[in-house]
Motif scaffolding. Sequence first.
Motif, mmCIF file in Angstrom:
data_model
loop_
_atom_site.group_PDB
_atom_site.id
_atom_site.type_symbol
_atom_site.label_atom_id
_atom_site.label_comp_id
_atom_site.label_asym_id
_atom_site.label_seq_id
_atom_site.Cartn_x
_atom_site.Cartn_y
_atom_site.Cartn_z
ATOM 1 N N THR A 1 48.460 48.221 31.183
ATOM 2 C CA THR A 1 47.462 47.428 31.891
ATOM 3 C C THR A 1 46.962 46.328 30.964
ATOM 4 N N ASP B 1 40.570 50.299 43.223
ATOM 5 C CA ASP B 1 41.400 49.093 43.170
ATOM 6 C C ASP B 1 42.536 49.206 42.162
ATOM 7 N N ARG B 2 42.590 50.323 41.453
ATOM 8 C CA ARG B 2 43.595 50.530 40.400
ATOM 9 C C ARG B 2 43.536 49.424 39.354
ATOM 10 N N THR B 3 42.356 49.139 38.862
ATOM 11 C CA THR B 3 42.190 48.109 37.852
ATOM 12 C C THR B 3 41.536 48.705 36.618
ATOM 13 N N GLY C 1 41.698 52.460 36.540
ATOM 14 C CA GLY C 1 42.838 52.319 37.432
ATOM 15 C C GLY C 1 44.079 53.031 36.951
ATOM 16 N N LYS D 1 45.950 45.396 36.278
ATOM 17 C CA LYS D 1 46.629 46.420 37.057
ATOM 18 C C LYS D 1 47.802 46.994 36.268
ATOM 19 N N GLY E 1 36.954 48.725 34.887
ATOM 20 C CA GLY E 1 37.718 48.578 36.113
ATOM 21 C C GLY E 1 37.208 49.439 37.257
ATOM 22 N N GLU F 1 44.905 56.483 38.184
ATOM 23 C CA GLU F 1 45.456 56.646 39.524
ATOM 24 C C GLU F 1 46.973 56.787 39.503
ATOM 25 N N TRP G 1 53.074 53.041 31.255
ATOM 26 C CA TRP G 1 52.393 52.078 32.112
ATOM 27 C C TRP G 1 51.454 51.253 31.250
ATOM 28 N N GLU H 1 50.438 42.080 36.950
ATOM 29 C CA GLU H 1 49.167 41.526 37.409
ATOM 30 C C GLU H 1 48.070 41.855 36.404
ATOM 31 N N ASP I 1 49.392 38.960 45.411
ATOM 32 C CA ASP I 1 50.730 39.285 44.947
ATOM 33 C C ASP I 1 51.668 38.082 44.978
#
Length: 573
Positions: free
Chosen positions: A94, A267-269, A273, A47, A263, A276, A92, A44, A147
Motif C-alpha cells: 500500500t 474503503d480498503r485504504t 485497508g 490501496k 485509512g 481486509e 501486498w 492506486e 479506476d
Amino acid sequence: MPLDYFAPGVYVEEVDRGSRPIEGISMSVAGFIGFTEDIRGDAELFKPMLITTWDQYLQSFAKEGSDGFTDFNAYLPFAVQGWFLNGGGRCWVTSIGTKLPGAEPPPIEQTGTKILTAGNRPSLQFTLKPAESESEEGGALALPGGDEPRLRVVIQESTPKPLPENAPDDAEPPYNTGEFFDLIVARGEEELERYDHLTMNPEVETQVADYVVTAVEDSEFIQAVDISQSGQPLSRRPMQGSYEITPPPYISDREHFARDLQGQRDDRTGTQGIFEIDEVAMIACPDLMKVYQEGLMNLEQVHGVMEMMLSMCENSFPGPAYRMAVLDAPPVKPTKGDNPVSADQQKPQDVAAWLKQFNRRSMFGALYYPWIKVANPRNGGRPMYVPPCGHMMGIWCRTDESRGVFKAPANETPRGVTGLAYDTNMREQELLNPMGINCIRNFANYNRGYKVWGARTLVEPDNVQWRYISVRRLLSYIEKSIEIGTQWVVFEPNDQILWARVRRTVNNFLERLWREGALFGTSPSESFYVKCDGEINTHETIMLGRLYVEVGVCPVRPAEFVIFRISQWAPNQ
C-alpha cells in the motif's frame, strides 16, 4: 438420491461418505505500508496492490527505467526488496504517497514525461494541463479519477500535409523529409485527441506541417514543451511509441497525514485497508520510522499507529486471529540526512526504555533490534541504516517453505545486510531477550556472520504459553485451516454421523502435522486429541443449532537455551 424406482434396472448412485481433507492455509503472505517512488499501472494511492516479484514492484511503484527507490530514502522499497531477497513470495503493498507530507511540490519542468529521440537525446516533455476552471489559481490537474488509467501520448510516423483541393494540377506535394509525426492523446483504449502532420521545426510553413508545441496548445488534457537540443528537425523528432504521462506527486497535508496513514477499512485504504486482504498474515509499516525521523509524527502518534496494528491483528472477528505485526524500534530522536541512524542512537538500554514507555504487550506482535545496514542505490551504493521488518518477514517466509511454520524463524542469515546499527553482545541481549526484543547479532568471532538470534513475541514475559513466534503462528495456522476446511459442516444434520466425519477430518489434518514434526509426542495420541461427541453436544446445544468440537494440540517449542551438563566421570567408581 431418488425417492422411488419405477422401472427395473441397475441404478448407480454417487454417495459422499468420506471425510473431506483440510488443506493448510498460507501463513507466508506479507503486507507493507509506506512511501513509493511512483504509482503506475493498476496501482492506486492508499490501496493495497498484489506484488509477486521485485520486477512487478518496479512496474507498479517505480518510474520507468528506475531502480524503485526514492530521493528522500523512503524505507518501504528497502523493506520490500529485503522481503524478496530473504525468500519472501507474494505480498501486498500500500503506497501512502510519493513525497513526504508537506514537502514542496516539484517544479513543473521536473514533472510529466520526457520523450527522447532515436539517438537518446531530449525531444519533448508532456505534462498534464490544469483544468480550465482552476488554471488561473494553479489548481486541479487533469488527473484520472477512480479506476481510470493514466493518460498516454502515442507517437506515430507521419507525412507532410497533403495538397489542398484547390491546388493547381501541376503543383508538387511537399517533400517528405522523415521529420513528420502524428500525436495521439489516449486513455486506455479510448482516443481523446489526435494531431497529425507535426514537426519539431518551429519555423515550418503551415501548409506543410504544424509545429508540435503550437498544435498542442489547444489540447484539453496535455501541454508540450520543446526540450530538444540544436539540430535538424529530423534528428530532434521524438521516437515512436506509447508513453504514459506521469502526474505530479501526491503530497499529503501534514495535519491530515495521520488520518491518511490510518485509512478506512471499508474503503480498503491505508493501514486499516490492508487488513481486509484475507491472505495477509504478517504486516509491517517501515516508513512509520521515516515520518518520525522527519518530525512529521511524534512518538505518541507513532505509538498510536503501532497500537492500532496490534489491536487489528488481535481482532479478526468472526474467525480466529492469525495475523502478526512486525514492529521496528524507533531511534532515540528524529534526525535528518543520508545516514539517519547511528549506533549511538540505538543502544540496547534506549530500546528497552522505549518498549517500557510504549508498554503494549501482545502475542500477535514481534520486535527486532537493531536496524540493519544496506546499500543505497540512490547514493552510489553507499550504506544506510533501515528498519529490519521487511528482511525479517522474508526470513519467516523462507523458514515456512524450507522447514514449516512450526520452526522458529531464528538462527538464520539475513540476506542483503552489510552491517548492523549496533553490535549487541551476550550481556546486552540478556537485557533485551526477556522483554521480547529479538536481536540480530554479529557472530564474527565464530565466523558465522550475521544471525537472527531471537524468536519471541511481544507477549507479557510471564505468559510463557505464547512466548514464541513459531508457537503463535502454528496455532494460528491450525485454527484458520480448520475454520476454512470445515465450512462444509454448516447446515449438515447434527448427529453422530456428522460428529464422526468431523473427528476424522480434523484427526487426519493434525496427524499430518504430527508426521511433519509440528506437534510434540511419540505418537498422535500424545500430540493431539479431537473430541466431538454427545458429552459436549447435548440436546440443548443441538436444539440451538450448535456443534461443538474440542481440539487440543501439543506444539513443538524452540530449544532457545541449550544446556550441556558436563562433569568428570570415572567408570570404575
